[in-house]
Design a protein around this motif. Structure first.
Motif, short mmCIF file in Angstrom:
data_model
loop_
_atom_site.label_atom_id
_atom_site.label_comp_id
_atom_site.label_asym_id
_atom_site.label_seq_id
_atom_site.Cartn_x
_atom_site.Cartn_y
_atom_site.Cartn_z
N GLY A 174 0.96 -1.13 -0.18
CA GLY A 174 -0.06 0.25 0.32
C GLY A 174 1.27 1.12 0.10
N HIS A 175 2.16 1.11 -0.27
CA HIS A 175 3.00 2.28 -0.73
C HIS A 175 3.14 2.65 -1.52
CE1 HIS A 175 3.95 1.17 4.44
NE2 HIS A 175 4.09 2.54 4.05
N LEU A 176 2.96 4.21 -2.06
CA LEU A 176 3.65 4.52 -3.63
C LEU A 176 4.61 4.61 -4.18
CD1 LEU A 176 1.63 6.71 -5.07
CD2 LEU A 176 3.02 8.19 -4.12
N VAL A 177 4.91 3.94 -5.14
CA VAL A 177 6.22 3.38 -5.92
C VAL A 177 6.48 4.41 -6.88
CG1 VAL A 177 6.19 0.50 -5.35
CG2 VAL A 177 5.19 1.93 -7.14
N LYS A 178 5.35 5.42 -7.93
CA LYS A 178 5.52 5.92 -8.54
C LYS A 178 4.62 6.98 -9.03
CE LYS A 178 7.68 6.52 -13.52
NZ LYS A 178 7.45 4.84 -14.66
N VAL A 179 5.22 8.10 -9.69
CA VAL A 179 4.23 9.10 -9.46
C VAL A 179 4.22 10.35 -10.54
CG1 VAL A 179 2.89 11.43 -8.93
CG2 VAL A 179 3.70 10.07 -7.04
N THR A 180 3.17 9.65 -12.12
CA THR A 180 4.47 10.07 -13.76
C THR A 180 3.39 11.87 -13.16
OG1 THR A 180 4.64 8.15 -13.35
CG2 THR A 180 3.76 10.23 -15.58
N GLU A 181 3.30 12.42 -13.14
CA GLU A 181 2.62 13.58 -13.05
C GLU A 181 2.22 13.91 -15.02
OE1 GLU A 181 0.93 17.29 -12.10
OE2 GLU A 181 1.22 15.68 -11.45
N THR A 182 0.93 13.96 -15.70
CA THR A 182 0.17 14.20 -16.53
C THR A 182 -0.20 15.15 -16.91
OG1 THR A 182 0.83 11.22 -16.39
CG2 THR A 182 -0.58 12.39 -18.35
N TYR A 183 0.14 15.57 -17.81
CA TYR A 183 -0.16 16.42 -18.45
C TYR A 183 -1.83 16.91 -18.88
CZ TYR A 183 3.85 18.40 -15.81
OH TYR A 183 4.93 18.29 -14.82
N LYS A 184 -2.11 16.09 -20.54
CA LYS A 184 -3.47 16.98 -20.42
C LYS A 184 -3.92 15.36 -20.98
CE LYS A 184 -1.34 20.92 -23.08
NZ LYS A 184 -1.22 21.43 -25.14
N ILE A 185 -5.38 15.49 -19.93
CA ILE A 185 -5.13 14.20 -19.69
C ILE A 185 -7.17 15.09 -20.15
CG2 ILE A 185 -6.54 12.42 -18.55
CD1 ILE A 185 -4.18 12.78 -16.32
#
Length: 301
Positions: A174-185
């Motif tokens: 349950g721990h975060l392993v990656k965050v990908t900032e995605t700009y035009k969804i």
């Protein structure tokens, strides 16, 4: 143990076309952030810190700050260029703030306890604040730990334009392993959700992907560490100097890999909605009206 809610309200609302942080959307003229504060106080938060621009101070206090101060301790922090680390000087003509990392770091002098971070123009749901409050109590006295409330991507897009989301991955614990900032969804007419940053047809995204809506939990450890990373970003970024921003999902991802920051992904049944574009306002106003009618909120906050 004390806990604080930091509300980032310094953004100019450029896509919305006005100062959406202080726009009255609720059925009785409530500002959207009043719902977050109500839910936070109900969950046991002791203090609210508003991060605003200095030029907004008088209007902000008149419209909301003084009212909130009757219910909970209120402090202010100001997101201005004079608080940038490393002696960084913005280019001439820049007026845009340097992002959500800078917003949080501006509050370092008034926060000395575990705290949550939210946007001013989002509705997060009372269950989310209850889960975060419980988690913050578990963080007391610790350093490189944090948490986030995650929402499903399909519930956070706008029919009125593209949105930016931090798309998240977590491990079995349950721990975060990656965050990908995605700009035009954007949602497509065929029911898919796509990232169109690189092509008109877009990159297909999982509608059930977990995303960050900037509802984070941190300890004061984040201030000193974050200032180092912001200073490095400002000194080395190759982005457009008039638009460059250092955002929380990007910094969190770096800290997880370089500083062993452990972020717990909190599960909740809360539903998110927010105002990115002016056209979103009608939908949000309708949802808030339903919540009042259902007795979730009193007749007036």
């Amino acid at each position: 143990m004390n806990t604080t809610l930091l509300i980032m309200a310094a953004g100019l609302g450029s896509r919305y076309g006005g100062n959406k942080q202080i726009d009255r959307i609720g059925p009785n003229g409530e500002i959207l952030l009043e719902y977050s504060i109500h839910d936070a106080v109900e969950a046991g938060f002791d203090k609210v810190v508003f991060v605003i621009r200095k030029s907004m101070e008088d209007t902000f206090k008149q419209m909301i700050g003084d009212k909130i101060a009757q219910k909970v301790q209120v402090c202010y922090a100001f997101q201005e260029y004079d608080s940038l680390p490393g002696g960084f000087i913005p280019p001439e003509g820049r007026t845009k703030p340097y992002g959500t990392v800078h917003a949080v770091l501006c509050a370092g002098d008034v926060i000395h306890e575990p705290f949550a971070v939210i946007n001013a123009d989002d509705y997060y749901g009372r269950d989310a604040f209850a889960a975060m409050a419980e988690n913050l109590h578990q963080m007391a006295g610790k350093t490189n730990v944090g948490s986030m409330v995650a929402y499903y991507l399909k519930n956070t897009v706008s029919e009125n334009g593209h949105v930016t989301r931090g798309v998240c991955e977590k491990d079995e614990s349950g721990h975060l392993v990656k965050v990908t900032e995605t700009y035009k969804i954007i949602p497509f007419a065929d029911g898919t959700i796509r990232d169109v940053a690189d092509s008109p047809e877009g990159r297909l995204l999982d509608p059930d992907a977990l995303v960050s809506m900037n509802f984070w939990g941190f300890t004061p450890w984040i201030f000193e560490t974050g200032n180092k990373y912001l200073a490095n970003y400002l000194a080395t970024s190759t982005a457009d100097p008039m638009k460059m921003e250092y955002v929380l999902p990007t910094m969190v991802d770096e800290l997880m890999h370089k500083e062993d920051l452990k972020i717990e992904v909190l599960s909740t049944n809360a539903v998110w909605f927010g105002v990115t574009y002016r056209e979103d306002k009608e939908y949000v106003a309708g949802e808030l009206k339903k919540l009042h009618e259902a007795g979730i909120y009193p007749s007036a906050l």
